[in-house]
Design an enzyme around this catalytic site. Structure first.
Site, PDB file in Angstrom:
ATOM      1  CG  ASP A 180       6.962   4.398  -6.174  1.00 32.08           C
ATOM      2  OD1 ASP A 180       7.555   4.668  -7.222  1.00 32.08           O
ATOM      3  OD2 ASP A 180       7.206   3.376  -5.508  1.00 32.08           O
ATOM      4  CG  MET A 181       2.009   6.246  -3.534  1.00 29.95           C
ATOM      5  SD  MET A 181       1.130   5.306  -2.275  1.00 29.95           S
ATOM      6  CE  MET A 181      -0.556   5.456  -2.865  1.00 29.95           C
TER       7      MET A 181
END
Length: 409
Positions: A180-181
């Protein structure tokens, strides 16, 4: 102007992690982030344990004010409004926000914004300067476009798990939520580039971020296709497929990482460990030889470390400027004086009850002239309705009351 992105208004439709991590970083640099949540329901992340609230931290909600620690961390520095985008009135309110905004961020499933009537061409017609960033598991096109995605599936499909783990073990997830990051950070890069370009052209931009693309880009620094042809394992644990010694080693009381990347560092390493007799060993004369004979190099290192403490080994290596450091466990990381000195462990705050007694991560970009950072706790649902609807859009109190009565806010 106190921060670099002051005056930039971000309309944030995102939930969970990838999208909120984009707007979190923009907020830290001074953007006014207006987080839109569903009335009463909010971001689903709000309801993930553990929680913090007036009665402290627990794995079960004790009060209506209790909010997920994840939500509190991911939404610092943002303003929160509630808005029902399924209603026609809500859609009209959103269009008014777009008129007054600079950036729209969304991480719905591809096609959702089109069905709502908020695809890029329609928002561009409202505001030609709007920068529209979408983050999805596999982007807005391609054969996987409609697949659901989370960090674990993306780490798998991008190849991250394929290169993580030990040669005789299964594909392994990277511990941090990089699925996600990392895409979120690419989203921040794209938005900042589009803002810079808009200063010259006056035009907005459409940004399409695929989580799979983003994570795949990380693994291709290594020549994996060449490694395959040479029979080099894709998963090498903590070892480097090109260099030796390059690994995490056990000392008597802990672990340390040793990274020898050049011939000069190899000579320094041999001097540090008292093995000058290996300086002329033909097996180890260059990087290619040390890689070819990396198992023998590992034996040399491990023999030297027998009985040594972590600190003793590090002191000896550092005296010869051999790249090395401790590999602490998380309790030690949370007490790390370097991270504390750089302001990386502020206390996490709750919007109603204040200090939680728990740490969160500070903003890691340190500017000299206009410092970044998070100016406020994560908002409660609709906390800034009055400020945004009344102050920015000029909606009267009576109209807002009617909107609330009809479930629009």
């Amino acid at each position: 102007m106190q921060k670099h992105l002051e005056g930039i208004r971000v309309i944030d439709l995102t939930a969970w992690l990838a999208g909120p991590f984009v707007s979190l970083n923009l907020a830290a640099m001074g953007a006014e982030v207006i987080k839109i949540e569903r009335p009463k329901a909010g971001d689903p992340c709000r309801w993930n344990p553990p929680f913090a609230g007036p009665q402290g931290v627990s794995h079960a909600r004790k009060t209506d004010e209790d909010t997920s620690l994840l939500y509190l961390k991911r939404n610092r520095g943002k303003k929160g409004i509630s808005l029902n985008l399924q209603s026609e009135w809500g859609k009209e309110i959103f269009r008014q926000l777009v008129k007054k905004g600079d950036v729209v961020i969304e991480n719905f499933a591809p096609g959702t914004m089109d069905r709502l009537g908020f695809d890029y061409p329609r928002l561009k017609a409202i505001n030609s300067r709007i920068i529209y960033c979408s983050i999805a598991g596999y982007g807005q096109n391609g054969p996987y476009r409609d697949r659901a995605a989370f960090d674990l599936t993306i780490q798998g499909m991008s190849g991250i798990m394929g290169v993580t783990g030990f040669p005789d073990g299964p594909p392994t997830r990277c511990g941090a939520w990089i699925g996600d990051m990392i895409p979120a950070l690419y989203g921040v890069c794209g938005i900042l580039a589009a803002l810079a370009s808009r200063e010259k052209t006056g035009q907005g931009e459409r940004i399409d971020i695929s989580m799979q693309d983003s994570c795949f880009s990380l693994i291709m620094d290594e020549a994996l296709d060449l490694h395959l042809s040479l029979g080099i394992p894709m998963r090498t644990g903590n070892r480097n497929p090109r260099l030796a010694p390059w690994n995490v080693y056990a000392a008597a009381d802990g672990y340390l990482a040793i990274c020898v990347a050049s011939n000069e560092q190899w000579i320094a390493f041999l001097e540090a460990i008292g093995r000058e007799d290996l300086k002329e060993d033909s097996r180890f004369k260059n990087q290619e030889g040390r890689f070819k004979h990396s198992d023998e190099v590992e034996i040399v290192v491990k023999e030297w470390l027998k009985g040594l403490t972590q600190e003793g080994a590090l002191r000896t290596l550092r005296a010869k400027k051999v790249p090395c450091d401790a590999v602490p466990e998380i309790p030690e990381v949370l007490e790390d004086p370097q991270l504390k000195a750089r302001g990386m462990m502020p206390e996490l705050l709750h919007p109603q009850s204040g200090p939680t007694g728990l740490k969160t991560a500070g903003f890691p970009v340190h500017f000299s002239e206009r410092p970044g950072g998070y100016s406020s706790p994560a908002p409660s649902i609709g906390q800034h309705n009055q400020e945004v609807y009344g102050g920015i859009l000029g909606i009267s109190d009576a109209e807002m009351e009617k909107m609330e009565g009809e479930g629009v806010i």
